[in-house]
Scaffold this active site. Structure first.
Site, PDB file in Angstrom:
ATOM      1  N   LYS A 103       0.846  -1.195   0.000  1.00  0.00           N
ATOM      2  CA  LYS A 103       0.000   0.000   0.000  1.00  0.00           C
ATOM      3  C   LYS A 103       0.876   1.236   0.000  1.00  0.00           C
ATOM      4  O   LYS A 103       1.840   1.315   0.760  1.00  0.00           O
ATOM      5  CB  LYS A 103      -0.856  -0.013   1.288  1.00  0.00           C
ATOM      6  CG  LYS A 103      -1.829   1.141   1.378  1.00  0.00           C
ATOM      7  CD  LYS A 103      -3.097   0.827   0.641  1.00  0.00           C
ATOM      8  CE  LYS A 103      -4.006   2.020   0.467  1.00  0.00           C
ATOM      9  NZ  LYS A 103      -3.624   2.892  -0.683  1.00  0.00           N
ATOM     10  N   LYS A 152       4.736   2.802   8.700  1.00  0.00           N
ATOM     11  CA  LYS A 152       3.517   3.540   9.037  1.00  0.00           C
ATOM     12  C   LYS A 152       2.339   2.582   9.260  1.00  0.00           C
ATOM     13  O   LYS A 152       1.622   2.677  10.244  1.00  0.00           O
ATOM     14  CB  LYS A 152       3.182   4.415   7.821  1.00  0.00           C
ATOM     15  CG  LYS A 152       2.807   5.807   8.064  1.00  0.00           C
ATOM     16  CD  LYS A 152       2.524   6.508   6.726  1.00  0.00           C
ATOM     17  CE  LYS A 152       3.728   7.197   6.151  1.00  0.00           C
ATOM     18  NZ  LYS A 152       3.418   8.022   4.963  1.00  0.00           N
ATOM     19  N   LYS A 171       5.517   2.288  -2.780  1.00  0.00           N
ATOM     20  CA  LYS A 171       5.455   3.656  -3.306  1.00  0.00           C
ATOM     21  C   LYS A 171       5.698   3.598  -4.795  1.00  0.00           C
ATOM     22  O   LYS A 171       6.484   2.786  -5.280  1.00  0.00           O
ATOM     23  CB  LYS A 171       6.539   4.510  -2.645  1.00  0.00           C
ATOM     24  CG  LYS A 171       6.355   5.990  -2.816  1.00  0.00           C
ATOM     25  CD  LYS A 171       5.148   6.461  -2.048  1.00  0.00           C
ATOM     26  CE  LYS A 171       5.304   7.755  -1.372  1.00  0.00           C
ATOM     27  NZ  LYS A 171       4.380   7.946  -0.269  1.00  0.00           N
ATOM     28  N   THR A 187      -4.983  13.205   5.957  1.00  0.00           N
ATOM     29  CA  THR A 187      -3.602  13.312   6.437  1.00  0.00           C
ATOM     30  C   THR A 187      -3.468  14.542   7.344  1.00  0.00           C
ATOM     31  O   THR A 187      -2.884  14.468   8.437  1.00  0.00           O
ATOM     32  CB  THR A 187      -2.609  13.378   5.263  1.00  0.00           C
ATOM     33  OG1 THR A 187      -2.925  12.339   4.336  1.00  0.00           O
ATOM     34  CG2 THR A 187      -1.177  13.209   5.722  1.00  0.00           C
ATOM     35  N   ASN A 202      -2.571  19.898  -0.126  1.00  0.00           N
ATOM     36  CA  ASN A 202      -3.668  19.184   0.502  1.00  0.00           C
ATOM     37  C   ASN A 202      -3.442  19.005   2.008  1.00  0.00           C
ATOM     38  O   ASN A 202      -4.293  19.335   2.834  1.00  0.00           O
ATOM     39  CB  ASN A 202      -3.826  17.844  -0.227  1.00  0.00           C
ATOM     40  CG  ASN A 202      -4.814  16.942   0.464  1.00  0.00           C
ATOM     41  OD1 ASN A 202      -5.718  17.420   1.138  1.00  0.00           O
ATOM     42  ND2 ASN A 202      -4.653  15.645   0.329  1.00  0.00           N
ATOM     43  N   SER A 255      -7.368   5.591   3.921  1.00  0.00           N
ATOM     44  CA  SER A 255      -7.291   4.718   2.741  1.00  0.00           C
ATOM     45  C   SER A 255      -7.747   3.305   3.107  1.00  0.00           C
ATOM     46  O   SER A 255      -8.438   2.640   2.340  1.00  0.00           O
ATOM     47  CB  SER A 255      -5.851   4.632   2.222  1.00  0.00           C
ATOM     48  OG  SER A 255      -5.563   5.713   1.378  1.00  0.00           O
TER      49      SER A 255
HETATM   50  N1  GLU Z   1       0.697   9.053   0.081  1.00  0.00           N
HETATM   51  C1  GLU Z   1       0.223   8.923   1.416  1.00  0.00           C
HETATM   52  C2  GLU Z   1       1.353   8.603   2.361  1.00  0.00           C
HETATM   53  O1  GLU Z   1       2.507   8.849   2.076  1.00  0.00           O
HETATM   54  C3  GLU Z   1      -0.957   7.973   1.524  1.00  0.00           C
HETATM   55  C4  GLU Z   1      -0.727   6.579   1.087  1.00  0.00           C
HETATM   56  C5  GLU Z   1      -1.981   5.698   1.046  1.00  0.00           C
HETATM   57  O2  GLU Z   1      -3.047   6.162   1.396  1.00  0.00           O
HETATM   58  O3  GLU Z   1      -1.832   4.563   0.622  1.00  0.00           O
HETATM   59  O4  GLU Z   1       1.132   8.184   3.463  1.00  0.00           O
END
Ligand code: GLU
Length: 430
Positions: free
Chosen positions: A76, A100, A112, A196, A227, A355
Protein backbone atom coordinates in the site's frame (compact mmCIF):
# COMPACT_ATOMS: atom_id res chain seq x y z
CA UNK A 1 34.91 14.12 2.47
CA UNK A 2 34.01 16.95 0.10
CA UNK A 3 31.18 19.28 1.02
CA UNK A 4 29.24 18.07 -1.99
CA UNK A 5 29.45 14.41 -0.98
CA UNK A 6 28.42 15.30 2.54
CA UNK A 7 25.38 17.18 1.25
CA UNK A 8 24.35 14.24 -0.92
CA UNK A 9 24.56 11.91 2.06
CA UNK A 10 22.59 14.22 4.30
CA UNK A 11 19.94 14.47 1.59
CA UNK A 12 19.72 10.74 0.90
CA UNK A 13 16.56 9.67 2.66
CA UNK A 14 17.24 6.00 1.90
CA UNK A 15 20.51 6.07 3.85
CA UNK A 16 18.79 7.94 6.68
CA UNK A 17 15.88 5.48 6.80
CA UNK A 18 18.11 2.40 6.69
CA UNK A 19 20.28 3.89 9.43
CA UNK A 20 17.21 4.32 11.62
CA UNK A 21 16.01 0.77 10.91
CA UNK A 22 19.40 -0.72 11.75
CA UNK A 23 19.51 1.23 15.01
CA UNK A 24 15.96 0.18 15.96
CA UNK A 25 16.70 -3.50 15.21
CA UNK A 26 19.88 -3.32 17.32
CA UNK A 27 18.25 -1.49 20.24
CA UNK A 28 15.36 -3.98 20.22
CA UNK A 29 17.87 -6.85 20.13
CA UNK A 30 16.00 -8.37 17.21
CA UNK A 31 17.50 -10.97 14.92
CA UNK A 32 19.68 -9.42 12.21
CA UNK A 33 17.42 -11.27 9.75
CA UNK A 34 14.77 -8.65 10.53
CA UNK A 35 17.10 -5.98 9.18
CA UNK A 36 17.91 -8.15 6.16
CA UNK A 37 14.20 -8.36 5.32
CA UNK A 38 13.61 -4.63 5.77
CA UNK A 39 16.66 -3.19 4.04
CA UNK A 40 15.74 -4.45 0.54
CA UNK A 41 12.35 -4.05 -1.13
CA UNK A 42 10.64 -7.31 -2.07
CA UNK A 43 10.23 -5.93 -5.58
CA UNK A 44 11.41 -2.78 -7.32
CA UNK A 45 10.24 -2.12 -10.86
CA UNK A 46 11.48 0.61 -13.19
CA UNK A 47 9.57 1.10 -16.42
CA UNK A 48 9.46 3.30 -19.51
CA UNK A 49 6.13 5.09 -19.89
CA UNK A 50 5.45 6.33 -23.41
CA UNK A 51 2.99 9.22 -23.59
CA UNK A 52 1.56 10.97 -26.61
CA UNK A 53 1.87 14.70 -25.94
CA UNK A 54 -0.63 17.29 -27.14
CA UNK A 55 1.66 18.35 -30.00
CA UNK A 56 1.64 14.78 -31.38
CA UNK A 57 5.18 13.88 -30.20
CA UNK A 58 5.84 10.97 -27.84
CA UNK A 59 7.69 11.51 -24.56
CA UNK A 60 8.99 8.53 -22.64
CA UNK A 61 8.82 9.06 -18.88
CA UNK A 62 10.50 6.92 -16.23
CA UNK A 63 8.14 5.24 -13.78
CA UNK A 64 8.69 3.20 -10.64
CA UNK A 65 6.77 0.98 -8.27
CA UNK A 66 8.56 -0.22 -5.18
CA UNK A 67 6.86 -2.98 -3.19
CA UNK A 68 8.77 -3.01 0.02
CA UNK A 69 7.20 -5.53 2.37
CA UNK A 70 3.87 -7.35 2.59
CA UNK A 71 4.13 -9.29 5.82
CA UNK A 72 0.85 -7.74 7.07
CA UNK A 73 -1.15 -7.69 3.83
CA UNK A 74 -1.32 -6.10 0.37
CA UNK A 75 1.34 -3.52 -0.51
CA UNK A 76 0.00 0.00 0.00
CA UNK A 77 1.29 3.45 -0.79
CA UNK A 78 1.05 6.58 -2.87
CA UNK A 79 1.90 7.37 -6.46
CA UNK A 80 3.97 10.55 -6.79
CA UNK A 81 4.50 12.73 -9.86
CA UNK A 82 7.63 14.82 -9.36
CA UNK A 83 10.74 15.79 -11.36
CA UNK A 84 13.14 15.13 -8.46
CA UNK A 85 12.10 11.56 -7.69
CA UNK A 86 15.01 9.10 -7.53
CA UNK A 87 15.21 5.32 -7.14
CA UNK A 88 16.52 5.84 -3.60
CA UNK A 89 13.72 8.21 -2.63
CA UNK A 90 11.04 5.81 -3.93
CA UNK A 91 12.61 2.95 -1.98
CA UNK A 92 12.83 5.03 1.20
CA UNK A 93 9.24 6.24 0.87
CA UNK A 94 8.05 2.65 0.41
CA UNK A 95 9.86 1.64 3.60
CA UNK A 96 8.17 4.49 5.46
CA UNK A 97 4.82 3.09 4.29
CA UNK A 98 5.63 -0.34 5.75
CA UNK A 99 6.58 1.27 9.05
CA UNK A 100 3.52 3.54 9.04
CA UNK A 101 1.01 0.74 8.43
CA UNK A 102 2.61 -1.32 11.17
CA UNK A 103 2.52 1.59 13.60
CA UNK A 104 -1.18 2.33 13.15
CA UNK A 105 -1.93 -1.36 13.03
CA UNK A 106 -3.63 -1.67 9.65
CA UNK A 107 -3.33 -4.85 7.56
CA UNK A 108 -1.18 -3.46 4.76
CA UNK A 109 2.42 -3.61 3.70
CA UNK A 110 4.38 -0.71 2.25
CA UNK A 111 4.86 0.48 -1.33
CA UNK A 112 5.46 3.66 -3.31
CA UNK A 113 5.21 4.55 -6.96
CA UNK A 114 6.40 7.52 -8.94
CA UNK A 115 6.76 9.00 -12.38
CA UNK A 116 9.58 11.46 -13.01
CA UNK A 117 7.70 14.36 -14.60
CA UNK A 118 6.84 18.01 -14.19
CA UNK A 119 3.08 17.85 -13.89
CA UNK A 120 2.35 21.60 -13.57
CA UNK A 121 3.77 21.95 -17.10
CA UNK A 122 1.54 19.23 -18.52
CA UNK A 123 -2.03 19.52 -19.74
CA UNK A 124 -4.83 17.49 -18.12
CA UNK A 125 -5.01 15.27 -21.21
CA UNK A 126 -1.26 14.57 -21.08
CA UNK A 127 -1.54 13.77 -17.38
CA UNK A 128 -4.42 11.41 -18.08
CA UNK A 129 -2.57 9.62 -20.89
CA UNK A 130 0.53 9.31 -18.69
CA UNK A 131 -1.52 7.84 -15.82
CA UNK A 132 -3.23 5.33 -18.12
CA UNK A 133 0.12 4.39 -19.66
CA UNK A 134 1.52 3.80 -16.14
CA UNK A 135 -1.37 1.42 -15.42
CA UNK A 136 -0.99 -0.39 -18.78
CA UNK A 137 2.69 -0.92 -17.97
CA UNK A 138 2.36 -1.85 -14.30
CA UNK A 139 -1.23 -3.13 -14.16
CA UNK A 140 -0.12 -6.72 -13.65
CA UNK A 141 1.57 -6.00 -10.33
CA UNK A 142 -1.17 -3.89 -8.72
CA UNK A 143 -4.62 -5.02 -7.56
CA UNK A 144 -7.05 -4.75 -4.63
CA UNK A 145 -5.47 -7.79 -2.96
CA UNK A 146 -1.87 -7.21 -4.03
CA UNK A 147 -0.86 -3.56 -4.22
CA UNK A 148 -3.10 -0.52 -3.80
CA UNK A 149 -1.82 2.91 -4.90
CA UNK A 150 -3.16 6.21 -3.51
CA UNK A 151 -2.59 9.96 -3.96
CA UNK A 152 0.76 11.50 -3.09
CA UNK A 153 2.65 14.61 -4.20
CA UNK A 154 1.00 16.02 -7.39
CA UNK A 155 -1.53 13.20 -7.72
CA UNK A 156 -5.13 13.46 -6.58
CA UNK A 157 -8.59 11.87 -6.68
CA UNK A 158 -8.87 12.44 -10.45
CA UNK A 159 -5.61 10.55 -11.07
CA UNK A 160 -6.92 7.71 -8.88
CA UNK A 161 -10.17 7.62 -10.90
CA UNK A 162 -8.17 7.21 -14.14
CA UNK A 163 -6.21 4.37 -12.53
CA UNK A 164 -9.41 2.68 -11.34
CA UNK A 165 -10.93 3.04 -14.80
CA UNK A 166 -7.89 1.78 -16.72
CA UNK A 167 -7.39 -1.12 -14.33
CA UNK A 168 -11.09 -2.07 -14.52
CA UNK A 169 -10.82 -2.06 -18.33
CA UNK A 170 -7.80 -4.38 -18.18
CA UNK A 171 -9.59 -6.70 -15.70
CA UNK A 172 -12.87 -6.47 -17.66
CA UNK A 173 -14.86 -5.79 -14.49
CA UNK A 174 -15.29 -2.81 -12.14
CA UNK A 175 -12.41 -3.12 -9.73
CA UNK A 176 -12.24 0.21 -7.96
CA UNK A 177 -10.63 -1.19 -4.81
CA UNK A 178 -7.33 -1.17 -6.71
CA UNK A 179 -6.76 2.42 -5.55
CA UNK A 180 -7.82 4.57 -2.61
CA UNK A 181 -8.30 8.32 -2.50
CA UNK A 182 -10.84 8.13 -5.34
CA UNK A 183 -13.63 10.66 -5.95
CA UNK A 184 -16.77 9.84 -3.95
CA UNK A 185 -18.69 9.07 -7.16
CA UNK A 186 -16.48 6.06 -7.88
CA UNK A 187 -16.15 4.52 -4.45
CA UNK A 188 -14.09 7.13 -2.63
CA UNK A 189 -14.38 7.67 1.12
CA UNK A 190 -15.70 10.88 2.67
CA UNK A 191 -12.96 12.70 4.51
CA UNK A 192 -10.08 10.93 2.68
CA UNK A 193 -8.90 14.15 1.08
CA UNK A 194 -8.35 15.93 4.41
CA UNK A 195 -7.37 12.77 6.32
CA UNK A 196 -3.60 13.31 6.44
CA UNK A 197 -3.97 16.90 7.69
CA UNK A 198 -6.72 15.91 10.11
CA UNK A 199 -4.69 12.98 11.47
CA UNK A 200 -1.69 15.24 11.85
CA UNK A 201 -3.80 17.66 13.88
CA UNK A 202 -4.98 14.87 16.23
CA UNK A 203 -1.40 13.79 16.80
CA UNK A 204 -0.29 17.40 17.38
CA UNK A 205 -3.13 17.84 19.88
CA UNK A 206 -2.03 14.75 21.84
CA UNK A 207 1.64 15.77 21.71
CA UNK A 208 0.78 19.29 22.91
CA UNK A 209 -1.15 17.74 25.80
CA UNK A 210 1.88 15.63 26.76
CA UNK A 211 4.14 18.71 26.68
CA UNK A 212 1.54 20.80 28.50
CA UNK A 213 1.28 23.29 25.64
CA UNK A 214 -2.28 24.73 25.70
CA UNK A 215 -3.50 24.12 22.14
CA UNK A 216 -5.96 27.02 22.12
CA UNK A 217 -3.14 29.54 22.38
CA UNK A 218 -0.41 27.54 20.63
CA UNK A 219 1.11 29.52 17.75
CA UNK A 220 1.42 27.26 14.73
CA UNK A 221 3.66 27.60 11.63
CA UNK A 222 3.04 25.32 8.66
CA UNK A 223 5.44 24.78 5.77
CA UNK A 224 3.51 23.66 2.68
CA UNK A 225 -0.06 24.60 1.81
CA UNK A 226 -1.06 21.74 -0.46
CA UNK A 227 -3.67 19.18 0.50
CA UNK A 228 -1.98 18.20 3.78
CA UNK A 229 -0.77 21.61 5.00
CA UNK A 230 -4.00 23.44 4.23
CA UNK A 231 -6.20 20.77 5.86
CA UNK A 232 -4.00 20.81 8.97
CA UNK A 233 -4.16 24.62 9.03
CA UNK A 234 -7.96 24.47 8.84
CA UNK A 235 -8.10 22.05 11.78
CA UNK A 236 -5.79 24.16 13.96
CA UNK A 237 -7.74 27.32 13.10
CA UNK A 238 -11.05 25.62 13.94
CA UNK A 239 -9.60 24.63 17.31
CA UNK A 240 -8.74 28.28 17.91
CA UNK A 241 -4.94 27.92 17.66
CA UNK A 242 -3.45 30.93 15.91
CA UNK A 243 -1.82 29.76 12.67
CA UNK A 244 0.71 32.59 12.45
CA UNK A 245 2.63 31.55 9.33
CA UNK A 246 2.26 29.32 6.29
CA UNK A 247 4.36 28.98 3.16
CA UNK A 248 4.46 27.23 -0.18
CA UNK A 249 7.18 26.81 -2.79
CA UNK A 250 7.13 30.54 -3.63
CA UNK A 251 7.32 31.87 -0.07
CA UNK A 252 4.91 32.50 2.73
CA UNK A 253 2.85 34.85 4.79
CA UNK A 254 2.97 35.81 8.47
CA UNK A 255 0.53 37.43 10.85
CA UNK A 256 1.35 37.44 14.56
CA UNK A 257 -2.36 37.50 15.50
CA UNK A 258 -3.10 34.44 13.37
CA UNK A 259 -3.94 34.24 9.67
CA UNK A 260 -7.51 33.97 8.44
CA UNK A 261 -7.18 30.40 7.12
CA UNK A 262 -10.60 30.36 5.46
CA UNK A 263 -9.75 33.45 3.42
CA UNK A 264 -6.25 32.15 2.69
CA UNK A 265 -7.62 28.86 1.37
CA UNK A 266 -10.01 30.78 -0.88
CA UNK A 267 -7.17 33.02 -2.07
CA UNK A 268 -4.94 30.01 -2.88
CA UNK A 269 -7.84 28.30 -4.64
CA UNK A 270 -8.17 31.31 -6.94
CA UNK A 271 -4.52 32.27 -7.52
CA UNK A 272 -2.72 28.96 -6.97
CA UNK A 273 -0.24 30.61 -4.57
CA UNK A 274 0.04 32.14 -1.10
CA UNK A 275 2.16 35.01 -2.45
CA UNK A 276 0.33 38.32 -2.41
CA UNK A 277 -2.26 37.27 0.21
CA UNK A 278 -3.32 40.57 1.76
CA UNK A 279 -3.87 39.21 5.31
CA UNK A 280 -0.21 39.23 6.44
CA UNK A 281 3.43 40.09 5.72
CA UNK A 282 5.50 38.20 3.18
CA UNK A 283 8.15 35.80 4.57
CA UNK A 284 10.58 33.30 3.04
CA UNK A 285 10.43 29.56 3.57
CA UNK A 286 13.52 29.71 5.77
CA UNK A 287 12.00 32.43 7.91
CA UNK A 288 8.99 30.18 8.41
CA UNK A 289 11.10 27.29 9.68
CA UNK A 290 12.88 29.52 12.20
CA UNK A 291 9.72 31.37 13.25
CA UNK A 292 9.08 32.06 16.93
CA UNK A 293 6.16 29.64 17.41
CA UNK A 294 5.04 26.71 19.56
CA UNK A 295 4.27 24.08 16.92
CA UNK A 296 6.07 23.73 13.59
CA UNK A 297 4.47 21.51 10.95
CA UNK A 298 6.66 20.69 7.95
CA UNK A 299 4.04 19.61 5.38
CA UNK A 300 5.98 19.91 2.12
CA UNK A 301 8.76 17.67 0.87
CA UNK A 302 11.79 15.75 2.20
CA UNK A 303 14.92 17.27 3.73
CA UNK A 304 13.57 20.65 4.81
CA UNK A 305 15.03 20.69 8.32
CA UNK A 306 18.75 20.14 7.88
CA UNK A 307 22.05 20.51 9.70
CA UNK A 308 22.17 24.11 8.50
CA UNK A 309 18.79 25.40 9.69
CA UNK A 310 17.69 23.11 12.56
CA UNK A 311 19.70 25.21 15.04
CA UNK A 312 17.38 28.14 14.29
CA UNK A 313 14.13 26.27 15.03
CA UNK A 314 12.29 27.94 17.94
CA UNK A 315 9.20 25.73 18.12
CA UNK A 316 8.79 23.39 21.12
CA UNK A 317 7.12 20.74 19.02
CA UNK A 318 7.71 19.63 15.41
CA UNK A 319 4.98 17.49 13.85
CA UNK A 320 6.09 15.89 10.57
CA UNK A 321 3.15 16.03 8.19
CA UNK A 322 5.49 15.44 5.22
CA UNK A 323 7.47 12.27 4.66
CA UNK A 324 11.08 12.54 5.82
CA UNK A 325 11.26 16.34 6.22
CA UNK A 326 14.05 16.13 8.85
CA UNK A 327 17.58 14.91 8.10
CA UNK A 328 19.48 12.85 10.73
CA UNK A 329 21.76 15.86 11.40
CA UNK A 330 18.72 18.03 12.07
CA UNK A 331 17.20 15.32 14.28
CA UNK A 332 20.32 15.35 16.39
CA UNK A 333 20.27 19.15 16.75
CA UNK A 334 16.55 19.24 17.60
CA UNK A 335 17.05 16.58 20.26
CA UNK A 336 19.90 18.58 21.81
CA UNK A 337 17.57 21.59 21.89
CA UNK A 338 14.95 19.47 23.66
CA UNK A 339 12.39 19.90 20.87
CA UNK A 340 9.97 16.99 20.53
CA UNK A 341 9.75 15.73 16.94
CA UNK A 342 6.67 13.59 16.24
CA UNK A 343 7.96 11.47 13.36
CA UNK A 344 6.37 11.21 9.92
CA UNK A 345 5.46 7.54 10.21
CA UNK A 346 3.12 8.51 13.04
CA UNK A 347 2.20 12.13 12.27
CA UNK A 348 1.13 11.63 8.65
CA UNK A 349 -0.39 8.16 8.94
CA UNK A 350 -3.94 9.58 8.89
CA UNK A 351 -3.95 9.41 5.08
CA UNK A 352 -3.26 5.70 4.81
CA UNK A 353 -5.57 5.03 7.76
CA UNK A 354 -8.54 6.50 5.89
CA UNK A 355 -7.29 4.72 2.74
CA UNK A 356 -7.75 1.54 4.74
CA UNK A 357 -11.30 2.62 5.65
CA UNK A 358 -11.96 3.22 1.94
CA UNK A 359 -10.63 -0.22 1.00
CA UNK A 360 -12.77 -1.90 3.66
CA UNK A 361 -15.88 -0.07 2.38
CA UNK A 362 -15.06 -1.02 -1.24
CA UNK A 363 -14.61 -4.68 -0.27
CA UNK A 364 -17.89 -4.85 1.62
CA UNK A 365 -19.98 -2.35 -0.34
CA UNK A 366 -20.32 -0.12 2.77
CA UNK A 367 -20.77 3.66 2.73
CA UNK A 368 -19.74 5.26 6.01
CA UNK A 369 -20.69 8.86 6.79
CA UNK A 370 -18.21 11.63 7.60
CA UNK A 371 -18.83 11.52 11.34
CA UNK A 372 -18.04 7.77 11.39
CA UNK A 373 -14.85 8.18 9.32
CA UNK A 374 -13.59 11.13 11.37
CA UNK A 375 -14.28 9.55 14.73
CA UNK A 376 -12.59 6.27 13.68
CA UNK A 377 -9.62 8.28 12.44
CA UNK A 378 -9.46 10.23 15.69
CA UNK A 379 -9.57 7.02 17.68
CA UNK A 380 -6.79 5.40 15.61
CA UNK A 381 -4.50 8.44 15.69
CA UNK A 382 -4.99 9.11 19.39
CA UNK A 383 -4.34 5.49 20.24
CA UNK A 384 -1.26 5.29 18.01
CA UNK A 385 0.18 8.49 19.47
CA UNK A 386 -0.35 7.40 23.06
CA UNK A 387 1.08 3.90 22.47
CA UNK A 388 4.18 5.25 20.76
CA UNK A 389 4.66 8.14 23.17
CA UNK A 390 4.50 5.94 26.26
CA UNK A 391 6.76 3.35 24.60
CA UNK A 392 9.24 6.14 23.84
CA UNK A 393 9.09 7.56 27.38
CA UNK A 394 9.52 4.13 28.98
CA UNK A 395 11.91 2.36 26.63
CA UNK A 396 13.91 5.04 24.84
CA UNK A 397 15.40 7.12 27.63
CA UNK A 398 18.01 9.48 26.14
CA UNK A 399 16.76 8.85 22.64
CA UNK A 400 14.14 10.51 20.46
CA UNK A 401 10.55 9.76 19.49
CA UNK A 402 11.53 8.71 15.96
CA UNK A 403 13.69 5.94 17.44
CA UNK A 404 10.77 4.91 19.66
CA UNK A 405 8.36 4.83 16.72
CA UNK A 406 10.78 2.78 14.58
CA UNK A 407 11.36 0.31 17.42
CA UNK A 408 7.65 -0.07 18.11
CA UNK A 409 6.80 -0.52 14.46
CA UNK A 410 9.65 -2.92 13.70
CA UNK A 411 8.90 -5.09 16.73
CA UNK A 412 5.38 -5.61 15.34
CA UNK A 413 6.74 -6.39 11.89
CA UNK A 414 9.25 -8.82 13.37
CA UNK A 415 6.51 -10.67 15.25
CA UNK A 416 4.51 -11.13 12.04
CA UNK A 417 7.64 -12.25 10.18
CA UNK A 418 8.36 -14.76 12.90
CA UNK A 419 4.87 -16.28 12.75
CA UNK A 420 4.99 -16.41 8.96
CA UNK A 421 8.28 -18.30 9.18
CA UNK A 422 10.45 -15.62 7.61
CA UNK A 423 13.00 -15.66 10.45
CA UNK A 424 15.06 -18.83 10.40
CA UNK A 425 16.88 -18.03 13.64
CA UNK A 426 13.94 -16.76 15.69
CA UNK A 427 12.89 -13.23 16.52
CA UNK A 428 15.58 -12.34 19.07
CA UNK A 429 19.28 -11.85 18.62
CA UNK A 430 21.08 -14.87 19.99
N1 GLU B 1 0.70 9.05 0.08
C1 GLU B 1 0.22 8.92 1.42
C2 GLU B 1 1.35 8.60 2.36
O1 GLU B 1 2.51 8.85 2.08
C3 GLU B 1 -0.96 7.97 1.52
C4 GLU B 1 -0.73 6.58 1.09
C5 GLU B 1 -1.98 5.70 1.05
O2 GLU B 1 -3.05 6.16 1.40
O3 GLU B 1 -1.83 4.56 0.62
O4 GLU B 1 1.13 8.18 3.46
Amino acid sequence: MSIETKKTNEDNILLATLGMIKQAVDLSELSTEVYDHLRTPMRFVEVAIPVEMDDGSVSVFTGYRCQHNNVFGPFKGGLRYHPNVTTDSVKALSILMTLKCSLVNIPFGGAKGAVVCDVPRMSMKEKERMTRSYVKTLGSIIGPETDIPAPDVFTDAQVMAWIADEYSTIMREPSFGVVTGKPLAVGGCVGRNEATGRGCFFVAREAAKSLKIPLRTARVAIQGFGNVGSSAAKMFAEEGSPVIAVSDINGGVYNEKGLNIKKLREYVEQTGFIKGFPGGEAITNNELLSMDCDILVPAALENQLTGSNAGDVKAKLVVEAANSPTTPEADHILKEKNILVVPDILANSGGVTVSYFEWVQNNYGFRWDLATVNSRLEEKMTEAFNMVYSFYCESCVGSDMRTGAYMYSIQRLAEAMMYRGWLRNGISRK
